[in-house]
Write an enzyme that holds these catalytic residues in place. Structure first.
Site, PDB file in Angstrom:
ATOM      1  CB  SER A 113      -1.273  -1.346   3.833  1.00  0.00           C
ATOM      2  OG  SER A 113      -2.497  -0.771   3.477  1.00  0.00           O
ATOM      3  CG  HIS A 114      -1.764   2.972   5.280  1.00  0.00           C
ATOM      4  ND1 HIS A 114      -2.399   1.783   5.560  1.00  0.00           N
ATOM      5  CD2 HIS A 114      -1.456   3.530   6.454  1.00  0.00           C
ATOM      6  CE1 HIS A 114      -2.479   1.646   6.858  1.00  0.00           C
ATOM      7  NE2 HIS A 114      -1.920   2.694   7.438  1.00  0.00           N
ATOM      8  CG  ASP A 277      -4.154   1.408   0.627  1.00  0.00           C
ATOM      9  OD1 ASP A 277      -4.650   0.956  -0.421  1.00  0.00           O
ATOM     10  OD2 ASP A 277      -3.895   0.691   1.614  1.00  0.00           O
ATOM     11  CG  ASP A 279      -2.359  -2.786   0.069  1.00  0.00           C
ATOM     12  OD1 ASP A 279      -2.761  -1.680   0.473  1.00  0.00           O
ATOM     13  OD2 ASP A 279      -2.701  -3.864   0.604  1.00  0.00           O
ATOM     14  CG  ASP A 281      -6.029  -2.798   0.906  1.00  0.00           C
ATOM     15  OD1 ASP A 281      -5.533  -1.652   0.974  1.00  0.00           O
ATOM     16  OD2 ASP A 281      -5.756  -3.718   1.700  1.00  0.00           O
ATOM     17  NE  ARG A 282      -5.975   1.174   4.739  1.00  0.00           N
ATOM     18  CZ  ARG A 282      -5.774   1.526   5.995  1.00  0.00           C
ATOM     19  NH1 ARG A 282      -5.972   2.769   6.376  1.00  0.00           N
ATOM     20  NH2 ARG A 282      -5.377   0.648   6.892  1.00  0.00           N
ATOM     21  CE  LYS A 376      -8.353  -2.161   3.681  1.00  0.00           C
ATOM     22  NZ  LYS A 376      -7.754  -2.960   4.743  1.00  0.00           N
TER      23      LYS A 376
HETATM   24  C1  VG1 Z   1      -5.771  -0.986  10.221  1.00  0.00           C
HETATM   25  C2  VG1 Z   1      -7.239  -0.631  10.105  1.00  0.00           C
HETATM   26  C3  VG1 Z   1      -8.038  -1.857   9.711  1.00  0.00           C
HETATM   27  C4  VG1 Z   1      -7.471  -2.434   8.408  1.00  0.00           C
HETATM   28  C5  VG1 Z   1      -6.002  -2.722   8.571  1.00  0.00           C
HETATM   29  C6  VG1 Z   1      -5.357  -3.195   7.275  1.00  0.00           C
HETATM   30  O1  VG1 Z   1      -5.575  -1.940  11.242  1.00  0.00           O
HETATM   31  O2  VG1 Z   1      -7.730  -0.101  11.299  1.00  0.00           O
HETATM   32  O3  VG1 Z   1      -9.393  -1.503   9.572  1.00  0.00           O
HETATM   33  O4  VG1 Z   1      -8.145  -3.623   8.059  1.00  0.00           O
HETATM   34  O5  VG1 Z   1      -5.316  -1.536   8.991  1.00  0.00           O
HETATM   35  O6  VG1 Z   1      -5.490  -2.236   6.272  1.00  0.00           O
HETATM   36  P1  VG1 Z   1      -5.108  -1.532  12.751  1.00  0.00           P
HETATM   37  O7  VG1 Z   1      -4.971  -2.823  13.477  1.00  0.00           O
HETATM   38  O8  VG1 Z   1      -3.841  -0.767  12.610  1.00  0.00           O
HETATM   39  O9  VG1 Z   1      -6.189  -0.655  13.295  1.00  0.00           O
HETATM   40  V1  VG1 Z   1      -4.518  -2.353   4.903  1.00  0.00           V
HETATM   41  O10 VG1 Z   1      -4.978  -1.199   3.864  1.00  0.00           O
HETATM   42  O11 VG1 Z   1      -3.029  -2.633   5.583  1.00  0.00           O
HETATM   43  O12 VG1 Z   1      -4.741  -3.844   4.373  1.00  0.00           O
HETATM   44 CO    CO Z   2      -3.947  -1.284   2.176  1.00  0.00          CO
END
Ligand code: VG1
Ligand code: CO
Length: 543
Positions: A113-114, A277, A279, A281-282, A376
């Site tokens: 992700s990010h 972000d 990937d 999804d944000r 998302k």
């Molecule tokens: C974080 C966010 C959560 C989100 C997850 C994956 O998780 O708080 O809302 O769904 O990242 O996002 P955590 O457990 O670190 O709070 V992504 O953009 O990696 O799919």
């Molecule tokens: Co992401």
């Protein structure tokens, strides 16, 4: 090119977190580490045999190697066909869509992700199942248990694949189709939004700025916003995906996209600025002189969604993750639609979507999406906002102010304490858990505690129960403090403290979020004592 069965030894740390398995690149580079995890999936999710598997990633360092390994293992584990994004790219929502479109048995999405990328950065896998959503907790637990005992894995050796050439290739009995990563996704967006209306809005002077942050959304934004909708060529920044994301941090928030905040407060502001972000999804949404918090964005889109072509039939239901501010609750009440509060992580929304009980949902962590996918979707949210602007003729600020006048305003901030020792983080959550029983009735400033507990979720569709999903201290509708441990980090433990304050008064319109939640931060410190227990004077990141 024989299919070989090779010996391996188990690792003991392949437990998936909030969104898949996420580790330092060096961890994934250990001998057979990736192979063990993938073989555990093939062994446990036997339904992948004879089916199509979607594979792609966010383009980060190690993406290609991982994809070659995954394809070679899929061929050796009886997968009938792999569909892979050209160059190994697929955004998370586009992959979710492809799983659905091709009626695939599942998908491997290589992304952290990010989280920063590069040889010293992070790598990860999201394993998604048929239907397009992330593997549910029961399944990831079974995969983890299996990974602790695995002794062998299967792989087709000597593959000679070209990930950059579109079309069909073959590996043993398995077909491999390399597809354009944008095409099917953009067709889906055209089916949901009024592209003609948006083109018109842009022609009449509507302006956009989208920052792809050198991550996966570059090609998507370029094709859709510039080529298909006619936005100016400079509307998309940092459009080329890079293995290290250009050394940046593709996390669309007030810290890592501060340049967009500065832009919208300058005379050069576009009508809408946004970022996504790693990937894809944000999403982060800004308008001229204004930042729309994710919880507000969800509520505002909910209030306007039925004006958009894909949603004319109205909303079946609304949902948010527990720590997300309660702005959307107000809209659900006004629209008289079903409402759900789920644990953090997108996987919990999937059953509600599948059961036809949910149309739109979101998280405070800059995540929003609808029933069109089971992830998302950053660009979807951006297009939804542009479409709302085009249909209503209002500015982002006008939409926000109209909304706050009608529903009141939720001020929200998240304070992250990163890289704590596991023991320190646990001592904080334990302190709050111990205090919970004594909190109801106590007063802090203007607020009185009405409820203090640990959140658990009873899935109304499959009956499963998720426990330990965060501690909450509720002050009626007026305010809330939530504390939970992050499940996506790769170093130490991260505590997240969520602060939410609700005001009905119109005079509140001019407040800054920081000052609005400051008294609540003080209350949180009195109740949770994070400063004292962690020795940290302040959080590392405030979003
Ligand atoms: C974080 C966010 C959560 C989100 C997850 C994956 O998780 O708080 O809302 O769904 O990242 O996002 P955590 O457990 O670190 O709070 V992504 O953009 O990696 O799919
Ligand atoms: Co992401």
């Amino acid at each position: 090119m024989p299919i070989r069965e090779l010996q391996t030894k188990p690792y003991n740390d392949q437990k998936s977190g909030t969104a898949g398995l996420r580790k330092k690149v060096a961890v994934f580079q250990q001998p057979h580490y990736l192979e063990n995890f993938l073989q555990s999936i093939f062994d446990v999710e036997t339904s992948l045999r004879g089916k199509t598997l979607i594979i792609g990633g966010d383009g980060r360092y190690y993406n290609r190697e991982a994809i070659f390994t995954a394809i070679a293992m899929a061929a050796a584990n009886g997968v009938a066909k792999v569909v892979v994004g050209q160059g190994g790219l697929l955004s998370t929502p586009a992959a979710s869509h492809l799983i659905r479109l091709r009626k695939a048995g599942g998908g491997f999405l290589f992304t952290a992700s990010h989280n920063p990328a590069g040889p010293d950065g992070d790598f990860g896998i999201k394993f998604n199942v048929a239907g397009g959503g992330q593997a549910p907790e029961g399944l990831t637990t079974r995969i983890y248990e299996h990974s602790k005992t695995i002794q062998r894995y299967r792989v087709a050796e000597g593959a000679n694949l070209d990930l950059d050439r579109r079309g069909l290739q073959k590996l043993e009995e398995m077909e491999i189709e390399v597809v354009d990563c944008v095409e099917d996704y953009s067709a889906l967006m055209q089916s949901l939004f009024d592209f003609d209306r948006i083109r018109e809005w842009i022609k009449k002077g509507g302006t956009l700025r989208f920052d792809a942050m050198h991550a996966v959304t570059g090609p998507y934004a370029q094709r859709i916003l510039v080529e298909q909708l006619g936005a100016a060529t400079n509307a998309v920044m940092n459009a080329t995906p890079l293995e290290d994301f250009g050394g940046g941090h593709p996390d669309p928030n007030l810290i890592y996209a501060k340049h967009l905040v500065d832009l919208v407060h300058s005379p050069a502001s576009p009508d809408l600025a946004a970022a996504s972000d790693g990937d894809g999804d944000r999403n982060m949404i800004l308008g001229r002189g204004i930042f729309i918090s994710p919880g507000d964005s969800l509520a505002m889109l909910a209030a306007h969604l039925d004006k958009l072509p894909g949603y004319r039939g109205g909303l079946k239901g609304l949902a948010r993750s527990m720590p997300t501010c309660r702005a959307v609750d107000q809209v659900a009440k006004a629209l008289k639609v079903e409402f759900h509060e789920t644990p953090t992580g997108w996987k919990f929304f999937a059953n509600l979507f599948d059961a036809g009980r949910l149309t739109l949902c979101g998280e405070e962590s800059f995540g929003t999406s609808s029933s069109h996918a089971r992830e998302k979707d950053g660009l979807w949210a951006v297009l939804a906002w542009i479409n709302v602007l085009a249909v209503t003729g209002l500015s982002v600020r006008e939409i926000a102010e109209q909304h706050w006048r009608r529903f009141g305003r939720h001020y929200f901030a998240r304070h992250d304490y990163e890289n704590l020792s596991t023991a320190t983080a646990a001592s904080v959550t334990q302190a709050l858990a111990d205090a919970n029983a004594h909190l109801p009735g106590k007063t802090y400033g203007d607020w009185t505690v009405t409820q203090a507990d640990e959140f658990s979720y009873h899935d109304p569709v499959d009956g499963s129960i998720a426990v330990h999903q965060g501690l909450r201290v509720v002050f009626g509708d007026a305010a809330r403090i939530v504390l939970r441990l992050s499940g996506t980090g790769t170093e130490g433990a991260t505590l997240r403290l969520y602060l939410e304050r609700y005001e009905k008064l119109e005079t509140a319109l001019g407040w800054e979020t920081d000052s609005a939640v400051a008294p609540l931060a003080n209350a949180a410190e009195q109740i949770v004592r994070i400063g004292e227990l962690t020795g940290r004077k302040a959080p590392n990141v405030i979003t």
